[in-house]
Design a protein around this motif. Sequence first.
Motif, PDB file in Angstrom:
ATOM      1  N   THR A 281      35.546  34.665  45.306  1.00  0.00           N
ATOM      2  CA  THR A 281      35.126  36.202  45.614  1.00  0.00           C
ATOM      3  C   THR A 281      34.624  36.937  44.252  1.00  0.00           C
ATOM      4  O   THR A 281      35.536  36.713  43.376  1.00  0.00           O
TER       5      THR A 281
ATOM      6  N   TYR B 207      35.311  42.364  38.899  1.00  0.00           N
ATOM      7  CA  TYR B 207      36.492  41.344  39.416  1.00  0.00           C
ATOM      8  C   TYR B 207      35.925  39.892  39.874  1.00  0.00           C
ATOM      9  O   TYR B 207      35.103  40.033  40.698  1.00  0.00           O
TER      10      TYR B 207
ATOM     11  N   ALA C 103      42.286  34.848  38.310  1.00  0.00           N
ATOM     12  CA  ALA C 103      41.444  36.021  38.565  1.00  0.00           C
ATOM     13  C   ALA C 103      41.364  36.567  37.339  1.00  0.00           C
ATOM     14  O   ALA C 103      42.146  36.577  36.366  1.00  0.00           O
TER      15      ALA C 103
ATOM     16  N   VAL D 139      40.409  49.310  44.416  1.00  0.00           N
ATOM     17  CA  VAL D 139      40.112  47.742  44.562  1.00  0.00           C
ATOM     18  C   VAL D 139      40.801  47.415  46.024  1.00  0.00           C
ATOM     19  O   VAL D 139      41.947  47.455  46.229  1.00  0.00           O
ATOM     20  N   TYR D 140      39.726  46.806  46.957  1.00  0.00           N
ATOM     21  CA  TYR D 140      40.261  46.505  48.134  1.00  0.00           C
ATOM     22  C   TYR D 140      40.085  44.922  48.396  1.00  0.00           C
ATOM     23  O   TYR D 140      38.826  44.447  48.283  1.00  0.00           O
ATOM     24  N   ILE D 141      41.149  44.186  48.739  1.00  0.00           N
ATOM     25  CA  ILE D 141      41.243  42.735  48.744  1.00  0.00           C
ATOM     26  C   ILE D 141      41.709  42.342  50.027  1.00  0.00           C
ATOM     27  O   ILE D 141      42.924  42.727  50.536  1.00  0.00           O
ATOM     28  N   THR D 142      40.876  41.529  50.607  1.00  0.00           N
ATOM     29  CA  THR D 142      41.223  41.151  51.982  1.00  0.00           C
ATOM     30  C   THR D 142      41.804  39.579  51.724  1.00  0.00           C
ATOM     31  O   THR D 142      41.397  38.897  51.101  1.00  0.00           O
ATOM     32  N   SER D 143      43.042  39.277  52.555  1.00  0.00           N
ATOM     33  CA  SER D 143      43.329  38.040  52.650  1.00  0.00           C
ATOM     34  C   SER D 143      43.282  37.411  54.029  1.00  0.00           C
ATOM     35  O   SER D 143      43.737  37.778  55.000  1.00  0.00           O
TER      36      SER D 143
ATOM     37  N   PRO E 140      43.041  36.000  47.768  1.00  0.00           N
ATOM     38  CA  PRO E 140      41.965  36.893  48.232  1.00  0.00           C
ATOM     39  C   PRO E 140      40.914  35.924  49.346  1.00  0.00           C
ATOM     40  O   PRO E 140      40.665  34.727  49.053  1.00  0.00           O
TER      41      PRO E 140
ATOM     42  N   MET F 224      36.530  41.013  48.228  1.00  0.00           N
ATOM     43  CA  MET F 224      37.127  42.112  47.530  1.00  0.00           C
ATOM     44  C   MET F 224      35.784  43.255  47.414  1.00  0.00           C
ATOM     45  O   MET F 224      34.668  42.765  47.526  1.00  0.00           O
TER      46      MET F 224
ATOM     47  N   LEU G 237      47.289  38.580  41.036  1.00  0.00           N
ATOM     48  CA  LEU G 237      47.236  39.388  42.508  1.00  0.00           C
ATOM     49  C   LEU G 237      48.500  38.863  43.152  1.00  0.00           C
ATOM     50  O   LEU G 237      49.142  37.659  43.121  1.00  0.00           O
TER      51      LEU G 237
ATOM     52  N   VAL H  90      37.464  36.374  41.123  1.00  0.00           N
ATOM     53  CA  VAL H  90      38.557  35.580  41.743  1.00  0.00           C
ATOM     54  C   VAL H  90      37.945  33.955  41.826  1.00  0.00           C
ATOM     55  O   VAL H  90      37.181  34.012  42.630  1.00  0.00           O
TER      56      VAL H  90
END
Length: 222
Positions: free
Chosen positions: A91, A102, A109, A144-148, A132, A135, A128, A104
């Motif tokens: 991402t 950013y 990253a 910064v918002y990072i989903t998993s 991720p 993001m 991190l 990844v």
Amino acid sequence: NTSTTPLGIPISYTGVFPQLDTFKGIWVGAGGTFVYVLCDVFTDTYYTVNYSTPGRGLGILIYSRDITTGALVYSTYTELSTATIMAAVVTMAVSQDGTSIYIVTSMGAYHVQCNPVTGTLAVHSLTLTVQPSAMDISPDGLSVYITSAQNNTITIYAGGVGGVLTPLTTVATLSNPIAVAVTRSGEGVYVYTTGGAGMISTYLRDTRTGLLSSCGSLVAPV
């Protein structure tokens, strides 16, 4: 040899070349005067002798852009790491002003800072706390918002000098979050999940702290 590659890079014995079938991303810098292309790059030895062999590593090609005509002229490239040869880009997120990116990959990253005047890049490695899946960056660049998808979470990071990310908190999401977007006003965050029916979850964002409050979810139209 004065000919060029398909992306306009002069062929020379000291140059590098993009691997066209591993194009990974593109964005326009602040003010529209530079364009950046993320892809694998070759040394000319690989390009002229064995095109099928992976090249030097993951890099960013830098083009100057004529803001009147839109024409691009290749300038140079910046290498992320020789260890990221053929790395998959998981991402990436670009700030609204085009100066902060950013990235990844499957092997690391990175934060990339773009100089809006010269177009040059400064690259910093990042550590991190999650794996991720997507993001995004808030418009002010402070969050910064990072989903998993692995953990079914969205982690909120505070952005610092040099792109250093400091985790603030983690919020549970529905199953398998694969996309996240921050509104241009910075007041809302949307997360798309694919576990079961596709769902869009809405969060209210505190513009002072970057923290999120859930506003519910709805089934995404098919």
